[in-house]
Design a protein around this motif. Structure first.
Motif, mmCIF file in Angstrom:
data_model
loop_
_atom_site.group_PDB
_atom_site.id
_atom_site.type_symbol
_atom_site.label_atom_id
_atom_site.label_comp_id
_atom_site.label_asym_id
_atom_site.label_seq_id
_atom_site.Cartn_x
_atom_site.Cartn_y
_atom_site.Cartn_z
ATOM 1 N N GLU A 103 -9.969 -29.057 53.152
ATOM 2 C CA GLU A 103 -11.102 -29.977 53.016
ATOM 3 C C GLU A 103 -11.989 -29.562 51.855
ATOM 4 O O GLU A 103 -12.611 -30.390 51.196
ATOM 5 C CB GLU A 103 -11.923 -29.998 54.314
ATOM 6 C CG GLU A 103 -12.974 -31.095 54.263
ATOM 7 C CD GLU A 103 -13.751 -31.228 55.557
ATOM 8 O OE1 GLU A 103 -14.227 -30.209 56.062
ATOM 9 O OE2 GLU A 103 -13.869 -32.363 56.054
ATOM 10 N N THR A 104 -12.028 -28.241 51.594
ATOM 11 C CA THR A 104 -12.928 -27.775 50.538
ATOM 12 C C THR A 104 -12.217 -27.647 49.185
ATOM 13 O O THR A 104 -12.873 -27.367 48.174
ATOM 14 C CB THR A 104 -13.543 -26.408 50.929
ATOM 15 O OG1 THR A 104 -12.489 -25.562 51.379
ATOM 16 C CG2 THR A 104 -14.564 -26.547 52.035
ATOM 17 N N CYS A 105 -10.903 -27.858 49.155
ATOM 18 C CA CYS A 105 -10.165 -27.751 47.878
ATOM 19 C C CYS A 105 -10.656 -28.830 46.914
ATOM 20 O O CYS A 105 -10.689 -30.011 47.257
ATOM 21 C CB CYS A 105 -8.665 -27.906 48.139
ATOM 22 S SG CYS A 105 -7.700 -28.106 46.628
ATOM 23 N N VAL A 106 -11.019 -28.412 45.693
ATOM 24 C CA VAL A 106 -11.627 -29.359 44.738
ATOM 25 C C VAL A 106 -10.691 -30.521 44.393
ATOM 26 O O VAL A 106 -11.148 -31.612 44.073
ATOM 27 C CB VAL A 106 -12.050 -28.671 43.425
ATOM 28 C CG1 VAL A 106 -13.220 -27.757 43.645
ATOM 29 C CG2 VAL A 106 -10.893 -27.935 42.795
ATOM 30 N N LEU A 107 -9.395 -30.279 44.439
ATOM 31 C CA LEU A 107 -8.479 -31.368 44.082
ATOM 32 C C LEU A 107 -8.602 -32.548 45.033
ATOM 33 O O LEU A 107 -8.265 -33.674 44.695
ATOM 34 C CB LEU A 107 -7.024 -30.863 44.087
ATOM 35 C CG LEU A 107 -6.609 -29.972 42.927
ATOM 36 C CD1 LEU A 107 -5.133 -29.655 43.022
ATOM 37 C CD2 LEU A 107 -6.906 -30.626 41.597
ATOM 38 N N GLY A 108 -9.090 -32.266 46.248
ATOM 39 C CA GLY A 108 -9.254 -33.311 47.256
ATOM 40 C C GLY A 108 -10.284 -34.362 46.836
ATOM 41 O O GLY A 108 -10.311 -35.459 47.364
#
Ligand SMILES: Cc1cc2nc3c(=O)[nH]c(=O)nc-3n(C[C@H](O)[C@H](O)[C@H](O)COP(=O)(O)OP(=O)(O)OC[C@H]3O[C@@H](n4cnc5c(N)ncnc54)[C@H](O)[C@@H]3O)c2cc1C
Ligand code: SF4
Length: 468
Positions: A103-108
């Motif tokens: 959820e915190t991965c920037v690619l998301g």
């Protein structure tokens, strides 16, 4: 230097086709091949301030292990993960990554987050298949004995961490197999038992002694463990006490708690009756009540046992379901018939006392309640009946009561949970620590492990200093 192009679409995970998988108990998600793993890892942009780590309750060095994957050092990657997480093949399969690291991965923000969980699973499986499992050097014995009660993820984490510090650890488990919910609750098609067994064997390699069929509170009390020379006790007995709806007819034949249903199937292999003498009645129409992972597991196991139709009955809408999104989607694909905004009010039996129908009422959503989710409110006059012959109640579980009941002096909260400090796991009794579902109520594998890790640190300090 040219800016690296963002690859926004994740490498999909191969899965068994729905029609095929409902006919077997094999794993649904098949995981990544080496090429898939390297390609997925290559999407990671190695953020300088990696937010994914903040989203991981045990703070795995996520970019660090992903970097090793893309350089094809799969064993190195597995060991990097294991620095922080001793059960990576399990967490890679069942952690709710979509609301944690992913959820915190920037690619998301622009596309798909990195499939961190699938990569974790890949490296753990790769190491198990292709390398000697590395056992860290254990320091000389401290001569201190520690008792861990319960062999779920909380207990196993404490046991592993304490053994690595040179303490002598014994795990006491009530059931005949270690693993807690990982073996008795989560079905084979989500988490193969061989994987849990493999990660439990690792405990043995660390020198942990495991005593199964040992019910603390009955076989020995906590007090007696101290008398036998244990200097600290960790309570990780989980939330295994079934909850019922308290509606008329719940005592009919054919009504099960999800706990009993899943234990009979998973741990006692009821699906291999008569080879294993643990039958459960398989009938045609099954209703499962609830919207969590337990409900999804109960519903999907019912299909695999040959039920013609399986209803899931949930009093809120799909949006509020606490189950993992992936598992809701899997259940939908497999043909579970969802009845949202519906609540059972009565179970109706036949002349022999067997379930025949379930009367339900439709609901609407009101203002948010203390859980933050909108409160379901019955719509007067909207009652209807569902024809069913099995009802599985999966509306949550309460903390196991035996230890609280048999340990005078142990402070217990109003839900029957053991009261323990969030940062240290210390309870109201000197030398007694607790963590996982017995403290928080039903939560997740990784939160139980996180609690185990913190308790182990505090327990080690206590053993060295005897300061409480
Ligand atoms: C069906 C189901 C599916 C789930 N799916 C997921 C999922 O997909 N992802 C996720 O993150 N979480 C999931 N969860 C939740 C997760 O499994 C739990 O939060 C986690 O297992 C809690 O770990 P624990 O170590 O506290 O307790 P447990 O795993 O419950 O282990 C406690 C152990 O203590 C033993 N014990 C109890 N009393 C005694 C006693 N007196 N003496 C000795 N031993 C005792 C029990 O037999 C058990 O083995 C699921 C839960 C269920 C029930
Ligand atoms: S936040 Fe996503 S892209 Fe950034 S390092 Fe973590 S996994 Fe890689």
């Amino acid at each position: 230097m040219a800016k690296k192009k963002l690859l926004l679409d994740k490498i999909p995970v191969k899965r068994q086709a729905p029609k095929e998988r409902v006919l077997n108990w094999n794993e649904v998600a098949l995981g990544y091949s080496e090429e898939d793993a390297v390609n997925e890892a290559t999407r990671c942009i190695m953020c300088k301030k990696s937010q994914c780590i903040d989203g991981c309750p045990v703070e795995i060095d996520i970019p660090g292990f992903i970097d090793l994957v893309r350089n094809r050092d799969f064993v190195g990657a597995a060991r990097k993960v294991k620095e922080k997480n001793i059960l990576p093949a399990i967490c890679g399969r069942v952690c709710p990554q979509e609301v944690q690291c992913q959820e915190t991965c920037v690619l998301g923000k622009k596309g798909d987050p990195i499939s961190i969980g699938t990569l974790e699973r890949f490296v753990a499986d790769y190491e198990a298949k292709n390398a000697e499992i590395e056992v860290p050097e254990i320091p000389p014995s401290t001569g201190k004995r520690v008792a861990v009660v319960g062999s779920g993820p909380a207990g196993l984490t404490v046991a592993g961490d304490m053994a690595k510090l040179g303490h002598s650890v014994t795990v006491f488990e009530a059931l005949h197999k270690p693993g807690g919910v990982l073996v008795y609750g989560i079905p084979e098609f989500r988490l193969p038992k061989t994987i849990v067994a493999r990660e439990c064997e690792y405990m043995g390699k660390l020198g942990v002694e495991l005593k199964t069929g040992f019910v603390v509170g009955k076989t020995r009390t906590v007090e007696e463990l101290f008398e036998e020379g244990y200097e600290a006790v960790f309570i990780g007995t989980g939330a295994g006490l079934p909850r019922f709806m308290k509606i008329p007819g719940e005592n009919h034949n054919g009504v099960y708690s999800a706990n009993e249903w899943l234990t009979r199937i998973n741990l006692m292999k009821a699906y291999r009756f008569p080879e294993y003498d643990t039958p459960i009645k398989v009938r045609n129409k099954v209703a499962v009540i609830g919207g969590g992972n337990t409900a999804m597991d109960a519903a999907r196991t019912s299909l695999r046992l040959g039920a013609e139709v399986v209803y899931d009955v949930y009093r809120r809408s799909r949006k509020e379901m606490p189950a993992r999104i992936e598992e809701i989607e899997n259940a939908e694909e497999e043909g579970i018939q969802f009845n949202f905004l519906v609540n059972p009010v009565r179970i109706i039996g036949d002349e022999k006392g067997w379930v025949k129908q379930m009367e339900c009422i439709r609901m609407e959503l009101g203002e948010p309640d203390e859980s933050g989710r909108r409160r379901p409110i019955p719509i007067e006059g909207s009652e209807f009946k569902l024809d069913v012959d099995i009802v599985v109640v999966a509306i949550g579980q309460s903390p196991n009561p035996l230890i609280p009941q048999s340990t005078p002096g142990l402070e217990v909260g109003k839900w029957g949970n053991v009261v323990a400090d969030e940062e240290t796991g210390k309870t109201s009794m000197k030398g007694v620590f607790a963590g996982g579902d017995i403290v928080t109520g039903e939560a997740t594998v990784i939160l139980a492990m996180g609690a185990g890790r913190k308790a182990a640190e505090a327990m080690d300090e206590y053993l060295r200093t005897k300061k409480w």
